[in-house]
Scaffold this motif. Structure first.
Motif, PDB file in Angstrom:
ATOM      1  N   GLY A 166       0.090   2.123 -15.237  1.00 18.04           N
ATOM      2  CA  GLY A 166       0.160   1.573 -16.599  1.00 18.04           C
ATOM      3  C   GLY A 166      -0.783   0.391 -16.778  1.00 18.04           C
ATOM      4  N   LYS A 167      -0.857  -0.469 -15.764  1.00 19.51           N
ATOM      5  CA  LYS A 167      -1.740  -1.648 -15.852  1.00 19.51           C
ATOM      6  C   LYS A 167      -3.202  -1.237 -15.960  1.00 19.51           C
ATOM      7  CE  LYS A 167       0.961  -5.241 -13.578  1.00 19.51           C
ATOM      8  NZ  LYS A 167       1.003  -6.279 -12.550  1.00 19.51           N
ATOM      9  N   VAL A 168      -3.632  -0.324 -15.093  1.00 13.66           N
ATOM     10  CA  VAL A 168      -5.059   0.045 -15.128  1.00 13.66           C
ATOM     11  C   VAL A 168      -5.379   0.910 -16.348  1.00 13.66           C
ATOM     12  CG1 VAL A 168      -5.559  -0.293 -12.683  1.00 13.66           C
ATOM     13  CG2 VAL A 168      -4.759   1.930 -13.436  1.00 13.66           C
ATOM     14  N   LYS A 169      -4.407   1.688 -16.808  1.00 12.78           N
ATOM     15  CA  LYS A 169      -4.624   2.481 -18.029  1.00 12.78           C
ATOM     16  C   LYS A 169      -4.926   1.555 -19.204  1.00 12.78           C
ATOM     17  CE  LYS A 169      -1.808   5.794 -19.517  1.00 12.78           C
ATOM     18  NZ  LYS A 169      -0.534   6.562 -19.597  1.00 12.78           N
ATOM     19  N   GLY A 170      -4.196   0.436 -19.253  1.00 15.23           N
ATOM     20  CA  GLY A 170      -4.421  -0.559 -20.310  1.00 15.23           C
ATOM     21  C   GLY A 170      -5.842  -1.100 -20.264  1.00 15.23           C
ATOM     22  N   ILE A 171      -6.386  -1.283 -19.059  1.00 13.43           N
ATOM     23  CA  ILE A 171      -7.768  -1.751 -18.901  1.00 13.43           C
ATOM     24  C   ILE A 171      -8.744  -0.654 -19.316  1.00 13.43           C
ATOM     25  CG2 ILE A 171      -9.530  -2.451 -17.210  1.00 13.43           C
ATOM     26  CD1 ILE A 171      -7.569  -4.684 -17.803  1.00 13.43           C
ATOM     27  N   PHE A 172      -8.475   0.582 -18.873  1.00 17.43           N
ATOM     28  CA  PHE A 172      -9.370   1.704 -19.205  1.00 17.43           C
ATOM     29  C   PHE A 172      -9.545   1.840 -20.721  1.00 17.43           C
ATOM     30  CE2 PHE A 172      -7.829   4.031 -15.107  1.00 17.43           C
ATOM     31  CZ  PHE A 172      -8.735   3.303 -14.346  1.00 17.43           C
ATOM     32  N   GLU A 173      -8.437   1.647 -21.446  1.00 19.36           N
ATOM     33  CA  GLU A 173      -8.477   1.824 -22.904  1.00 19.36           C
ATOM     34  C   GLU A 173      -9.391   0.795 -23.577  1.00 19.36           C
ATOM     35  OE1 GLU A 173      -4.316   1.680 -23.795  1.00 19.36           O
ATOM     36  OE2 GLU A 173      -3.983   3.686 -22.918  1.00 19.36           O
ATOM     37  N   LYS A 174      -9.628  -0.329 -22.897  1.00 23.94           N
ATOM     38  CA  LYS A 174     -10.472  -1.386 -23.482  1.00 23.94           C
ATOM     39  C   LYS A 174     -11.933  -1.294 -23.044  1.00 23.94           C
ATOM     40  CE  LYS A 174      -6.551  -4.549 -23.534  1.00 23.94           C
ATOM     41  NZ  LYS A 174      -5.836  -5.470 -22.668  1.00 23.94           N
ATOM     42  N   LEU A 175     -12.230  -0.405 -22.111  1.00 24.27           N
ATOM     43  CA  LEU A 175     -13.607  -0.313 -21.624  1.00 24.27           C
ATOM     44  C   LEU A 175     -14.533   0.206 -22.717  1.00 24.27           C
ATOM     45  CD1 LEU A 175     -13.161   1.147 -18.004  1.00 24.27           C
ATOM     46  CD2 LEU A 175     -13.606  -1.228 -18.648  1.00 24.27           C
ATOM     47  N   GLY A 176     -15.678  -0.460 -22.859  1.00 20.57           N
ATOM     48  CA  GLY A 176     -16.629  -0.059 -23.893  1.00 20.57           C
ATOM     49  C   GLY A 176     -17.992   0.224 -23.298  1.00 20.57           C
ATOM     50  N   GLY A 177     -18.978   0.421 -24.170  1.00 20.03           N
ATOM     51  CA  GLY A 177     -20.347   0.676 -23.706  1.00 20.03           C
ATOM     52  C   GLY A 177     -20.408   1.903 -22.824  1.00 20.03           C
ATOM     53  N   GLU A 178     -21.217   1.830 -21.756  1.00 19.96           N
ATOM     54  CA  GLU A 178     -21.382   3.017 -20.907  1.00 19.96           C
ATOM     55  C   GLU A 178     -20.157   3.295 -20.036  1.00 19.96           C
ATOM     56  OE1 GLU A 178     -24.342   3.225 -17.893  1.00 19.96           O
ATOM     57  OE2 GLU A 178     -23.992   1.198 -17.161  1.00 19.96           O
ATOM     58  N   LEU A 179     -19.195   2.358 -19.982  1.00 17.06           N
ATOM     59  CA  LEU A 179     -17.980   2.575 -19.181  1.00 17.06           C
ATOM     60  C   LEU A 179     -16.891   3.296 -19.974  1.00 17.06           C
ATOM     61  CD1 LEU A 179     -17.656  -0.893 -17.366  1.00 17.06           C
ATOM     62  CD2 LEU A 179     -18.723   1.187 -16.496  1.00 17.06           C
ATOM     63  N   LYS A 180     -17.062   3.412 -21.283  1.00 18.04           N
ATOM     64  CA  LYS A 180     -16.042   4.022 -22.152  1.00 18.04           C
ATOM     65  C   LYS A 180     -15.793   5.480 -21.758  1.00 18.04           C
ATOM     66  CE  LYS A 180     -15.196   4.876 -27.074  1.00 18.04           C
ATOM     67  NZ  LYS A 180     -15.049   6.329 -26.930  1.00 18.04           N
ATOM     68  N   GLY A 181     -14.510   5.848 -21.675  1.00 15.93           N
ATOM     69  CA  GLY A 181     -14.209   7.223 -21.279  1.00 15.93           C
ATOM     70  C   GLY A 181     -12.756   7.587 -21.468  1.00 15.93           C
ATOM     71  N   PHE A 197       0.855  -1.179   0.000  1.00 17.50           N
ATOM     72  CA  PHE A 197       0.000   0.000   0.000  1.00 17.50           C
ATOM     73  C   PHE A 197       0.904   1.246   0.000  1.00 17.50           C
ATOM     74  CE2 PHE A 197      -3.167  -2.898   2.415  1.00 17.50           C
ATOM     75  CZ  PHE A 197      -3.419  -3.588   1.251  1.00 17.50           C
ATOM     76  N   ASN A 198       0.287   2.420  -0.001  1.00 14.90           N
ATOM     77  CA  ASN A 198       1.031   3.662  -0.268  1.00 14.90           C
ATOM     78  C   ASN A 198       2.367   3.865   0.458  1.00 14.90           C
ATOM     79  OD1 ASN A 198      -0.566   4.606  -2.254  1.00 14.90           O
ATOM     80  ND2 ASN A 198      -1.757   6.001  -1.018  1.00 14.90           N
ATOM     81  N   PRO A 199       2.457   3.665   1.775  1.00 15.21           N
ATOM     82  CA  PRO A 199       3.721   4.008   2.438  1.00 15.21           C
ATOM     83  C   PRO A 199       4.927   3.207   1.959  1.00 15.21           C
ATOM     84  CG  PRO A 199       1.985   3.670   4.049  1.00 15.21           C
ATOM     85  CD  PRO A 199       1.453   3.209   2.737  1.00 15.21           C
ATOM     86  N   CYS A 200       4.694   2.001   1.425  1.00 15.07           N
ATOM     87  CA  CYS A 200       5.806   1.144   1.005  1.00 15.07           C
ATOM     88  C   CYS A 200       5.987   1.095  -0.509  1.00 15.07           C
ATOM     89  CB  CYS A 200       5.605  -0.276   1.535  1.00 15.07           C
ATOM     90  SG  CYS A 200       5.630  -0.388   3.334  1.00 15.07           S
ATOM     91  N   LEU A 201       5.186   1.847  -1.252  1.00 16.95           N
ATOM     92  CA  LEU A 201       5.321   1.862  -2.711  1.00 16.95           C
ATOM     93  C   LEU A 201       6.486   2.756  -3.128  1.00 16.95           C
ATOM     94  CD1 LEU A 201       1.599   2.277  -3.848  1.00 16.95           C
ATOM     95  CD2 LEU A 201       3.098   0.403  -4.531  1.00 16.95           C
ATOM     96  N   ASN A 202       7.241   2.315  -4.130  1.00 19.02           N
ATOM     97  CA  ASN A 202       8.240   3.216  -4.699  1.00 19.02           C
ATOM     98  C   ASN A 202       7.672   3.840  -5.983  1.00 19.02           C
ATOM     99  OD1 ASN A 202       8.751   1.448  -6.941  1.00 19.02           O
ATOM    100  ND2 ASN A 202      10.130   0.237  -5.650  1.00 19.02           N
ATOM    101  N   GLU A 203       8.376   4.805  -6.532  1.00 20.08           N
ATOM    102  CA  GLU A 203       7.828   5.553  -7.672  1.00 20.08           C
ATOM    103  C   GLU A 203       7.586   4.659  -8.879  1.00 20.08           C
ATOM    104  OE1 GLU A 203       8.356   9.887  -9.827  1.00 20.08           O
ATOM    105  OE2 GLU A 203      10.024   9.082  -8.656  1.00 20.08           O
ATOM    106  N   ASP A 204       8.483   3.708  -9.118  1.00 20.39           N
ATOM    107  CA  ASP A 204       8.319   2.797 -10.259  1.00 20.39           C
ATOM    108  C   ASP A 204       7.055   1.959 -10.113  1.00 20.39           C
ATOM    109  OD1 ASP A 204      10.564   3.711 -11.515  1.00 20.39           O
ATOM    110  OD2 ASP A 204      11.876   2.119 -10.780  1.00 20.39           O
ATOM    111  N   GLN A 205       6.756   1.534  -8.875  1.00 19.41           N
ATOM    112  CA  GLN A 205       5.547   0.724  -8.655  1.00 19.41           C
ATOM    113  C   GLN A 205       4.271   1.552  -8.892  1.00 19.41           C
ATOM    114  OE1 GLN A 205       6.759  -0.510  -4.687  1.00 19.41           O
ATOM    115  NE2 GLN A 205       6.756  -2.653  -5.337  1.00 19.41           N
ATOM    116  N   TYR A 206       4.296   2.823  -8.456  1.00 16.91           N
ATOM    117  CA  TYR A 206       3.151   3.702  -8.734  1.00 16.91           C
ATOM    118  C   TYR A 206       2.891   3.755 -10.247  1.00 16.91           C
ATOM    119  CZ  TYR A 206       2.332   5.902  -4.138  1.00 16.91           C
ATOM    120  OH  TYR A 206       1.980   6.155  -2.828  1.00 16.91           O
ATOM    121  N   LYS A 207       3.980   3.971 -11.001  1.00 18.20           N
ATOM    122  CA  LYS A 207       3.842   4.107 -12.455  1.00 18.20           C
ATOM    123  C   LYS A 207       3.434   2.786 -13.113  1.00 18.20           C
ATOM    124  CE  LYS A 207       7.135   7.921 -12.937  1.00 18.20           C
ATOM    125  NZ  LYS A 207       8.510   8.278 -13.335  1.00 18.20           N
TER     126      LYS A 207
END
Length: 355
Positions: free
Chosen positions: A149-164, A135-145
């Motif tokens: 990156g992982k969730v951005k990849g998911i966001f790009e695939k969202l369709g229908g009413e979730l698309k944004g 969780f946040n206190p033990c994350l380093n900057e590379d892990q944040y990024k």
């Protein structure tokens, strides 16, 4: 074992806590015996008791005073977490287990105010942590990024009413910033409680906001938790709002499994937000019931509901609008938590109509 410098800081922190008038659950349950038992322990990711307690030590006005620096902290420092969780959640004993994730029959959820007479808006949100990351206190900057990156990849695939669109905080233009502020979507750098817990390092790296085109589905990335998944809209259509949140959470899980254990269910940074992590709420006007605030609070409590001011905890009602939500998140399923809120709101409206 912890190193000598950490051990020294821990001793100083414990001494400082004992010297305050704090009424926090941390002070109540961190006895000298528990402190001695836990002070030398460390999780596999390197979290220590100091990471757990430092926010409560620095902020004696904390109500709870502890955070979990990683998922393992809930077991490594269980002698402190367990009694605090039991106290805060009003009964979740060491032997209790969170039921398996179950969103319930989505078609059983309704519009709680089809005539639009009482409910201004409806919102359902949950917190999630991606497995394999602290969780946040033990994350380093590379892990944040990396997580971003992982969730951005998911966001790009969202369709229908979730698309944004995803808006990273890093490099955000003034125009985009203002637009997100106007929509009440933009979160700010953490408050003093989060700052003291070391939860805001490398800001704004790896942080951002996603929302769908209709602005009814929103995800906060790496604010307090790895993810806050939020569904909302004007009016009282709880069924529609909840379905959208469930669909979004299921899609986003494709970025990686969420941190969960058999005892506490979904795990997040704050021990107040475990189990289902679901908070289903309405902004609602109940002028007759609210004429006697104590009566409103007592009636809501009967149905396991929590009443807050218009802008949430520690705020006042504006224009007679209250934020009312389910209180219980641990020891029941996701579907049961939202059903409890639905049934309670329907009862409050019924009482309001009868007055």
């Amino acid at each position: 074992m912890v190193d000598a410098a950490t051990a020294e800081k821990l001793d100083a922190a414990f001494k400082k806590l004992q010297g305050t008038e704090s009424k926090s659950l941390l002070k109540k349950y961190l006895t000298p015996e528990i402190f001695d038992k836990l002070k030398g322990l460390k999780t596999a990711l390197g979290a220590t008791l100091l990471d757990v307690i430092q926010s409560g030590v620095e902020n004696p006005d904390s109500g709870v005073g502890i955070y979990a620096p990683d998922a393992e902290s809930y077991t490594t420092f269980a002698d402190l977490f367990d009694p605090i969780i039991d106290d805060y959640h009003k009964g979740f004993k060491k032997t209790d287990l969170q039921p398996k994730c179950d969103f319930g029959d989505l078609n059983s959820f309704v519009n709680v105010d089809p005539d639009n007479a009482f409910v201004v808006s409806t919102r359902v949100r949950c917190g999630r942590s991606i497995q394999g990351y602290p969780f946040n206190p033990c994350l380093n900057e590379d892990q944040y990024k990396e997580m971003e990156g992982k969730v951005k990849g998911i966001f790009e695939k969202l369709g229908g009413e979730l698309k944004g669109t995803y808006y990273p905080l890093t490099g955000m233009t003034k125009e985009v910033q203002q637009k997100l502020i106007d929509d009440h979507f933009l979160f700010k750098e953490g408050d003093r409680f989060l700052q003291a817990a070391n939860a805001c390092r490398y800001w704004p790296s790896g942080r951002g906001i996603y929302h769908n085109d209709a602005k009814s589905f929103l995800v906060w990335v790496n604010e307090e938790d790895h993810l806050r998944i939020i569904s909302m809209q004007q009016g009282g259509d709880l069924g529609g709002v909840y379905k959208r949140m469930v669909a979004g959470a299921n899609e986003i899980e494709k970025a990686g499994s969420f941190s969960r254990n058999d005892r506490f269910g979904f795990l997040t940074f704050c021990p107040t937000n475990l189990g289902t992590t679901i908070r289903a709420s309405v902004h609602i006007k109940l002028p007759k019931l609210a004429a006697d605030k104590a009566k409103l609070d007592a009636t809501a409590a009967k149905y396991n509901l929590q009443v807050r001011g218009t802008s949430g905890e520690h705020t006042e009602s504006i224009g007679g609008v209250y934020d009312i939500s389910n209180k219980r998140r641990l020891g029941l399923t996701e579907g049961e938590a939202v059903k409890e809120m639905q049934d309670g709101i329907l009862e409050l409206i019924k009482i309001e109509k009868s007055l």
